[in-house]
Design an enzyme around this catalytic site. Structure first.
Site, PDB file in Angstrom:
ATOM      1  N   SER A 144       1.660  27.324  -4.526  1.00  0.00           N
ATOM      2  CA  SER A 144       0.293  27.456  -5.054  1.00  0.00           C
ATOM      3  C   SER A 144      -0.607  26.725  -4.070  1.00  0.00           C
ATOM      4  CB  SER A 144       0.213  26.768  -6.425  1.00  0.00           C
ATOM      5  OG  SER A 144      -1.124  26.549  -6.826  1.00  0.00           O
ATOM      6  N   TYR A 157       1.551  19.703 -12.450  1.00  0.00           N
ATOM      7  CA  TYR A 157       1.639  21.016 -11.784  1.00  0.00           C
ATOM      8  C   TYR A 157       1.477  20.841 -10.276  1.00  0.00           C
ATOM      9  CZ  TYR A 157       0.703  25.997 -10.865  1.00  0.00           C
ATOM     10  OH  TYR A 157       0.750  27.290 -10.386  1.00  0.00           O
TER      11      TYR A 157
HETATM   12  P1  NAD Z   1       2.972  34.527 -15.532  1.00  0.00           P
HETATM   13  O1  NAD Z   1       2.981  33.609 -16.690  1.00  0.00           O
HETATM   14  O2  NAD Z   1       2.365  35.864 -15.654  1.00  0.00           O
HETATM   15  O3  NAD Z   1       4.469  34.714 -14.964  1.00  0.00           O
HETATM   16  C1  NAD Z   1       5.437  33.707 -14.979  1.00  0.00           C
HETATM   17  C2  NAD Z   1       6.777  34.340 -15.305  1.00  0.00           C
HETATM   18  O4  NAD Z   1       7.799  33.329 -15.234  1.00  0.00           O
HETATM   19  C3  NAD Z   1       6.817  34.919 -16.725  1.00  0.00           C
HETATM   20  O5  NAD Z   1       7.336  36.230 -16.695  1.00  0.00           O
HETATM   21  C4  NAD Z   1       7.716  33.963 -17.474  1.00  0.00           C
HETATM   22  O6  NAD Z   1       8.426  34.571 -18.556  1.00  0.00           O
HETATM   23  C5  NAD Z   1       8.658  33.490 -16.361  1.00  0.00           C
HETATM   24  N1  NAD Z   1       9.305  32.218 -16.684  1.00  0.00           N
HETATM   25  C6  NAD Z   1       8.742  31.111 -17.208  1.00  0.00           C
HETATM   26  N2  NAD Z   1       9.678  30.150 -17.424  1.00  0.00           N
HETATM   27  C7  NAD Z   1      10.855  30.684 -16.989  1.00  0.00           C
HETATM   28  C8  NAD Z   1      12.186  30.184 -16.942  1.00  0.00           C
HETATM   29  N3  NAD Z   1      12.494  28.961 -17.398  1.00  0.00           N
HETATM   30  N4  NAD Z   1      13.155  30.977 -16.448  1.00  0.00           N
HETATM   31  C9  NAD Z   1      12.868  32.239 -16.009  1.00  0.00           C
HETATM   32  N5  NAD Z   1      11.627  32.757 -16.039  1.00  0.00           N
HETATM   33  C10 NAD Z   1      10.629  31.990 -16.526  1.00  0.00           C
HETATM   34  O7  NAD Z   1       2.234  33.706 -14.371  1.00  0.00           O
HETATM   35  P2  NAD Z   1       2.024  34.015 -12.822  1.00  0.00           P
HETATM   36  O8  NAD Z   1       0.660  33.555 -12.515  1.00  0.00           O
HETATM   37  O9  NAD Z   1       2.425  35.377 -12.433  1.00  0.00           O
HETATM   38  O10 NAD Z   1       3.024  32.935 -12.215  1.00  0.00           O
HETATM   39  C11 NAD Z   1       4.024  33.239 -11.259  1.00  0.00           C
HETATM   40  C12 NAD Z   1       4.100  32.093 -10.256  1.00  0.00           C
HETATM   41  O11 NAD Z   1       2.884  32.050  -9.514  1.00  0.00           O
HETATM   42  C13 NAD Z   1       4.260  30.701 -10.888  1.00  0.00           C
HETATM   43  O12 NAD Z   1       5.205  29.944 -10.141  1.00  0.00           O
HETATM   44  C14 NAD Z   1       2.874  30.100 -10.735  1.00  0.00           C
HETATM   45  O13 NAD Z   1       2.903  28.700 -10.701  1.00  0.00           O
HETATM   46  C15 NAD Z   1       2.448  30.718  -9.423  1.00  0.00           C
HETATM   47  N6  NAD Z   1       1.006  30.719  -9.174  1.00  0.00           N
HETATM   48  C16 NAD Z   1       0.143  31.370 -10.011  1.00  0.00           C
HETATM   49  C17 NAD Z   1      -1.212  31.349  -9.735  1.00  0.00           C
HETATM   50  C18 NAD Z   1      -2.230  32.029 -10.638  1.00  0.00           C
HETATM   51  O14 NAD Z   1      -3.427  31.740 -10.502  1.00  0.00           O
HETATM   52  N7  NAD Z   1      -1.826  32.926 -11.502  1.00  0.00           N
HETATM   53  C19 NAD Z   1      -1.688  30.677  -8.594  1.00  0.00           C
HETATM   54  C20 NAD Z   1      -0.770  30.048  -7.770  1.00  0.00           C
HETATM   55  C21 NAD Z   1       0.580  30.082  -8.050  1.00  0.00           C
END
Ligand code: NAD
Length: 252
Positions: A144, A157
């Protein structure tokens, strides 16, 4: 147009929603064979069914990345299903309540670390064992911008994502001469359910958009291209990198 990932065998964690789901669709369109992991069994099975075809396998596994035993078993099943493993996108992650540093609960801190840090470490170590033995592979971790800069109200985080960048660099240095590349992507704000933790604290989409010189947040599909490039042979000299995909957020 040639498919840049034709025949590549890739595992994606956290694949049923947001960035993981958009990346699964993009990699499938680029010709990859996929095993999709998620703790959300129904969601990940529905997506895999939609992407599976006679020409291109897409399999789902219900996996909780907090359990090293589950991860080890799921990786063995994934390798058996695809006949090998060429790449991995360690994407599963959770958000945290936005609170002042000194008010963060111990249980929230532990939970964030178990998923975002230990989960990525666990996936990486089993993937690396396989890839180092075969002398080839590409691992991409989803960090991130919070892996590069501090985010107020998000100490746990931020720490977990800096740690993902640390795991990435340490593994990349170790694996570099053995044919395996390890990189991280560092997305800015992306429209997915994880943003609810920020919105609950009044950090709305408008506020997030104002942090980026592009004055907007991203759609999940805009992150997938960076993952695809890092998994492909177009990035053979890239390893140990933590690449912002953030509309310029960290450029100022
Ligand atoms: P999201 O909530 O849509 O997706 C996260 C996924 O991870 C979900 O499908 C959830 O069921 C799964 N998950 C959660 N805990 C789990 C576990 N213990 N075992 C297996 N699967 C698990 O959110 P997203 O934004 O798509 O997040 C994906 C990644 O991107 C994360 O690592 C997040 O930190 C990172 N991220 C997101 C953003 C943003 O702004 N959305 C920015 C930077 C980084």
């Amino acid at each position: 147009m040639a498919e840049p990932l034709a025949g590549r065998r890739v595992v994606i964690t956290g694949a049923s929603s947001g960035i993981g789901s958009a990346t699964a669709r993009a990699l499938a369109a680029a010709g990859a064979q996929l095993v999709l992991w998620d703790i959300d069994a129904d969601g990940v099975h529905a997506l895999a069914e939609a992407l599976d075809s006679p020409r291109q396998r897409c399999v789902a596994l219900a996996v909780d990345v907090r359990s090293d035993a589950e991860v080890a078993e799921a990786l063995a099943q994934s390798i058996a299903a695809l006949g090998g493993l060429d790449g991995a996108f360690n994407n599963a992650g959770i958000g945290a309540p936005t609170v002042p540093f000194e008010q963060l609960d111990e249980s929230d801190f532990d939970q964030i670390m178990r998923v975002n840090l230990k989960g990525v470490w666990s996936c990486m170590r089993h993937q690396l064992r396989h890839m180092l033995a075969q002398g080839a592979g590409s691992i991409v971790n989803n960090a991130s911008i919070s892996g590069l800069v501090g985010l107020g109200g998000q100490a746990a985080y931020t720490a977990s994502k800096h740690a993902v960048v640390g795991l990435t660099k340490a593994a990349a240095v170790e694996a570099a001469e053995r044919g395996v590349r390890v990189n991280a992507i560092c997305p800015g704000a992306v429209r997915t359910p994880i943003l609810q933790h920020l919105e609950a604290a009044g950090i709305t989409e408008d506020v997030l958009a104002s942090m980026s010189p592009q004055a907007r947040i991203a759609e999940p599909a805009e992150i997938a291209g960076a993952v695809m490039w890092l998994l492909s042979d177009q990035s053979t000299f890239a390893t140990g990198a933590a690449i912002p995909v953030d509309g310029g957020w960290t450029a100022r």
